[in-house]
Design an enzyme around this catalytic site. Structure first.
Site, PDB file in Angstrom:
ATOM      1  N   ASP A  73       5.231  56.938  15.443  1.00 38.01           N
ATOM      2  CA  ASP A  73       5.897  58.067  16.100  1.00 38.01           C
ATOM      3  C   ASP A  73       5.155  59.362  15.779  1.00 38.01           C
ATOM      4  O   ASP A  73       5.154  59.835  14.643  1.00 38.01           O
ATOM      5  CB  ASP A  73       7.338  58.126  15.584  1.00 38.01           C
ATOM      6  CG  ASP A  73       8.192  59.143  16.306  1.00 38.01           C
ATOM      7  OD1 ASP A  73       7.649  59.941  17.080  1.00 38.01           O
ATOM      8  OD2 ASP A  73       9.421  59.136  16.085  1.00 38.01           O
ATOM      9  N   CYS A 106      16.561  64.377  17.845  1.00 38.08           N
ATOM     10  CA  CYS A 106      16.531  62.954  18.175  1.00 38.08           C
ATOM     11  C   CYS A 106      16.813  62.797  19.658  1.00 38.08           C
ATOM     12  O   CYS A 106      17.637  63.517  20.235  1.00 38.08           O
ATOM     13  CB  CYS A 106      17.573  62.217  17.340  1.00 38.08           C
ATOM     14  SG  CYS A 106      17.873  60.520  17.883  1.00 38.08           S
TER      15      CYS A 106
END
Length: 538
Positions: free
Chosen positions: A162, A200
């Site tokens: 990520d 998020c």
């Protein structure tokens, strides 16, 4: 290489190599706004090979094979070397920024996934896992030769990591990419949120960057990989299906979803100004929050095209065929261009005014409000596709129909494009209406649509919590019986190599090295022999 002739020869040779590299079949679907002649300026003279590039070839071969067969490459997000070694026949590793943010940042300050950890945090975790892979690979080959292990476990599973928003501007994206390549990541993904406001993907309040900004991130990452001469993969992720804010209106491709009010600046007090006045008047935070809700209730929001339709209907000018032609011609065009296109199609004596103001609803940070839609996510992904190896749609819910719509639209333009799906623990899977068969088949149904790479991003985090909570609760009441029942018995039943944790850690390998140094001696001090070795009990 100090003479002009030597430098010239080196540059010509390097240019030829770069032309072959950029034009290789590996990159046949990748668009670059630069040529080999531009790239050679940034190469340097020392040839360096990176293991992650070798691993990326393994990953791409795996993805291509499964994409062709419409089968999944599915994996679990791991948080440590223990989980890494227990993946079994799962063929790739995923490293989540969310998990790193909450478990082990570079500064040891943990917290939620808002992208405020230092940008070397996830690369450091990748390095930790990659070095563990190398260690266990050496151990496995040693055991095969010395102990006669028939089957060697493949610990060298490609790592997908990520890269968040890139953690800054384009130069930071390049530095971050360089770190990932050096640390062992075969593929990295970038999301189209704003650095500094990142959240998020399953939280509200997400702020998107303009489409062009994210395209530049992808180009910057590819440029860094090209400079390094590696074939690592880039995944373009969009969070736009549920994002409600946009950092800038600079890119006309984003104008389709920008929200405004039906008025002009002379009549509507902008929301940010109204809130600033309230603060100067000493209003409380509760009063200011109520003022914001009241403003939004009093000023209905529209996209420009929604307001066009309303105005046409009010003036008895609406014609469905004309409106669809307007929509077709307006795609990816600015609001100002849309006004001109509309009036050209109407051919009225007096231009039709559309009192659309998208500046008035802006937040106090200056963000524009946008309409979150799947169409926007698709359009953004189509813009990202030429610069990426895979596309990732972050979804609100695990919805097969949404996946079908996304897949069909993407593959109509880019039939080669492999897709990514996050089987997120943020979803309450038991509340999504799946029966047991549908839940079991979901991964394989997604793969039929071209969602080749699938991941349970936080599987390691959640499984760690569940298993340890169960052990702690039982241990408090039943002592070692709980440990035996919940850990050792299951390790034996599942043939988990951690049962013999000394052997798992590679003590036999270490003893072999030390014995070699001692020229075959030192058997009395060997860690793996004699009565003191408790693992002979198993």
């Amino acid at each position: 290489m100090s003479t002009p002739a030597a430098i010239k020869n080196y540059l010509q040779t390097t240019l030829h190599q770069l032309e072959g590299f950029l034009n290789s079949p590996r990159f046949k679907n990748i668009k670059r706004p630069y040529q080999a002649a531009d790239l050679v300026k940034f190469k340097g003279t020392l040839p360096i090979e990176y293991p992650s590039s070798h691993q990326s070839k393994k990953l791409l071969k795996l993805l291509n094979e499964n994409f062709t067969q419409r089968t999944p490459v599915h994996t679990l997000g791991v948080t440590d070397p223990v989980q890494l070694t227990q993946l079994g026949d799962i063929e790739v590793v995923y490293v989540s920024g969310w998990a790193c943010s909450s478990l082990l940042t570079a500064t040891n300050e943990v917290g939620p996934d808002i992208g405020d950890y230092t940008y070397n945090t996830v690369p450091n975790q990748v390095e930790r896992l990659f070095k563990a892979q190398l260690h266990h690979d050496r151990k496995a080959l040693y055991n095969h030769q010395v102990q006669g292990d028939e089957k060697m476990v493949d610990y060298l599973k490609p790592i997908i990591a990520d890269a968040d928003t890139g953690h800054g501007g384009n130069s930071t994206v390049m530095k971050l990419t360089k770190l990932f390549v050096e640390k062992g990541a075969s593929a990295i993904h970038f999301e189209d949120q704003l650095h500094g406001a990142k959240k998020c993907g399953h939280l509200s309040g997400k702020v998107l960057v303009p489409t062009s900004t994210h395209v530049q991130r992808l180009i910057a990452s590819r440029l860094q990989m090209d400079i390094m001469g590696v074939e690592n993969l880039i995944i373009a992720r969009t969070d736009s299906e549920s994002a409600t804010l946009l950092s800038s209106d600079i890119d006309p491709r984003d104008h389709d979803v920008i929200l405004g009010v039906r008025d002009d600046l002379s009549k509507v007090v902008p929301l940010s100004e109204a809130l600033a006045r309230a603060e100067l008047q000493g209003k409380s935070s509760t009063e200011i929050a109520d003022l914001e809700l009241d403003w939004l209730a009093e000023n209905k929001l529209y996209t420009f095209d929604e307001l066009v339709k309303i105005i046409l209907q009010e003036k008895s000018l609406f014609d469905e065929e004309l409106y669809q032609e307007y929509r077709l011609q307006s795609q990816h065009r600015s609001i100002n261009d849309r006004k001109d296109i509309l009036n050209e199609l109407l051919s009225l004596d007096t231009e039709l005014s559309i009192p659309f103001n998208h500046y008035a609803p802006r937040t106090r940070e200056g963000y524009f409000l946008i309409r979150p839609t799947l169409d926007n996510a698709i359009e953004r992904s189509l813009s990202f596709a030429p610069y990426a190896d895979l596309l990732w749609l972050e979804t609100k819910t695990p919805d097969l129909q949404v996946a079908k719509d996304f897949s069909s639209r993407i593959h109509a333009v880019y039939p080669h494009m492999k897709l990514v799906y996050n089987l997120s623990p943020s979803f309450n899977w038991s509340a999504q209406g799946f029966n047991e068969t549908q839940l079991k088949d979901f991964i394989w149904e997604l793969a039929k649509l071209g969602f080749t790479l699938q991941l349970v991003s936080l599987a390691g985090l959640h499984s760690n919590g569940v298993s340890f909570a169960e052990l702690a609760e039982g241990y408090l009441v039943n002592g070692m019986k709980s440990y035996v029942d919940l850990v050792q018995s299951k390790e034996k039943q599942l043939n988990v190599d951690l049962l013999k944790h000394q052997a798992w850690s590679g003590i036999g390998y270490a003893d072999g090295v030390l014995e070699l140094i001692n020229n075959g001696g030192g058997s009395m001090s060997s860690s793996t022999g004699g009565e003191g070795n408790t693992e002979t009990q198993f």
